[in-house]
Design a protein around this motif. Structure first.
Motif, PDB file in Angstrom:
ATOM      1  N   UNK A   1      33.648  25.213  57.990  1.00 34.44           N
ATOM      2  CA  UNK A   1      33.681  24.526  56.696  1.00 34.44           C
ATOM      3  C   UNK A   1      34.364  25.410  55.675  1.00 34.44           C
ATOM      4  N   UNK A   2      35.354  24.845  55.010  1.00 35.41           N
ATOM      5  CA  UNK A   2      36.070  25.561  53.965  1.00 35.41           C
ATOM      6  C   UNK A   2      35.241  25.616  52.679  1.00 35.41           C
ATOM      7  N   UNK A   3      35.293  26.737  51.968  1.00 39.46           N
ATOM      8  CA  UNK A   3      34.658  26.826  50.651  1.00 39.46           C
ATOM      9  C   UNK A   3      35.508  26.042  49.663  1.00 39.46           C
TER      10      UNK A   3
ATOM     11  N   UNK B   1      34.907  19.542  68.891  1.00 40.72           N
ATOM     12  CA  UNK B   1      35.761  19.394  70.069  1.00 40.72           C
ATOM     13  C   UNK B   1      34.955  18.842  71.234  1.00 40.72           C
ATOM     14  N   UNK B   2      35.650  18.240  72.173  1.00 38.06           N
ATOM     15  CA  UNK B   2      34.988  17.687  73.354  1.00 38.06           C
ATOM     16  C   UNK B   2      34.344  18.760  74.220  1.00 38.06           C
ATOM     17  N   UNK B   3      34.857  20.001  74.161  1.00 38.75           N
ATOM     18  CA  UNK B   3      34.326  21.063  75.018  1.00 38.75           C
ATOM     19  C   UNK B   3      33.165  21.833  74.396  1.00 38.75           C
ATOM     20  N   UNK B   4      32.619  21.353  73.291  1.00 39.42           N
ATOM     21  CA  UNK B   4      31.443  22.007  72.724  1.00 39.42           C
ATOM     22  C   UNK B   4      30.249  21.074  72.828  1.00 39.42           C
TER      23      UNK B   4
ATOM     24  N   UNK C   1      40.951  28.899  68.929  1.00 33.98           N
ATOM     25  CA  UNK C   1      40.183  28.964  67.682  1.00 33.98           C
ATOM     26  C   UNK C   1      40.125  30.406  67.184  1.00 33.98           C
ATOM     27  N   UNK C   2      39.848  31.337  68.078  1.00 34.97           N
ATOM     28  CA  UNK C   2      39.723  32.747  67.692  1.00 34.97           C
ATOM     29  C   UNK C   2      41.001  33.280  67.050  1.00 34.97           C
ATOM     30  N   UNK C   3      42.159  32.812  67.519  1.00 29.90           N
ATOM     31  CA  UNK C   3      43.428  33.301  66.987  1.00 29.90           C
ATOM     32  C   UNK C   3      44.032  32.388  65.936  1.00 29.90           C
ATOM     33  N   UNK C   4      43.298  31.368  65.485  1.00 29.64           N
ATOM     34  CA  UNK C   4      43.733  30.543  64.365  1.00 29.64           C
ATOM     35  C   UNK C   4      44.695  29.417  64.684  1.00 29.64           C
ATOM     36  N   UNK C   5      44.954  29.144  65.964  1.00 27.62           N
ATOM     37  CA  UNK C   5      45.818  28.021  66.325  1.00 27.62           C
ATOM     38  C   UNK C   5      45.114  26.708  65.987  1.00 27.62           C
ATOM     39  N   UNK C   6      43.819  26.636  66.288  1.00 28.59           N
ATOM     40  CA  UNK C   6      42.975  25.489  65.943  1.00 28.59           C
ATOM     41  C   UNK C   6      41.999  25.976  64.881  1.00 28.59           C
ATOM     42  N   UNK C   7      42.005  25.361  63.700  1.00 30.44           N
ATOM     43  CA  UNK C   7      41.111  25.783  62.619  1.00 30.44           C
ATOM     44  C   UNK C   7      39.677  25.314  62.818  1.00 30.44           C
TER      45      UNK C   7
END
Length: 52
Positions: free
Chosen positions: A49-51, A39-42, A28-34
């Motif tokens: 959220x996109x503007x 996610x299951x791990x949270x 997520x930090x490097x933008x691979x997952x937006x």
């Protein structure tokens, strides 16, 4: 899951947010997952959220 990875395996800082208070996963930090879906791990349902 480690917050960072790279040449130096020593992690000196952790980047956190409300969704991942213990550290944002590297994908997520490097933008691979937006992170548009929870996610299951949270432990909550906070997502990016996109503007419009």
């Amino acid at each position: 899951m480690q917050a960072f990875s790279g040449r130096n395996p020593e992690v000196t800082e952790t980047v956190a947010c409300a969704a991942f208070p213990e550290g944002i996963p590297a994908d997520i930090a490097y933008g691979v997952d937006l992170h548009l879906k929870a996610r299951e791990d949270q432990e909550n349902d906070i997502v990016f959220e996109l503007d419009e």
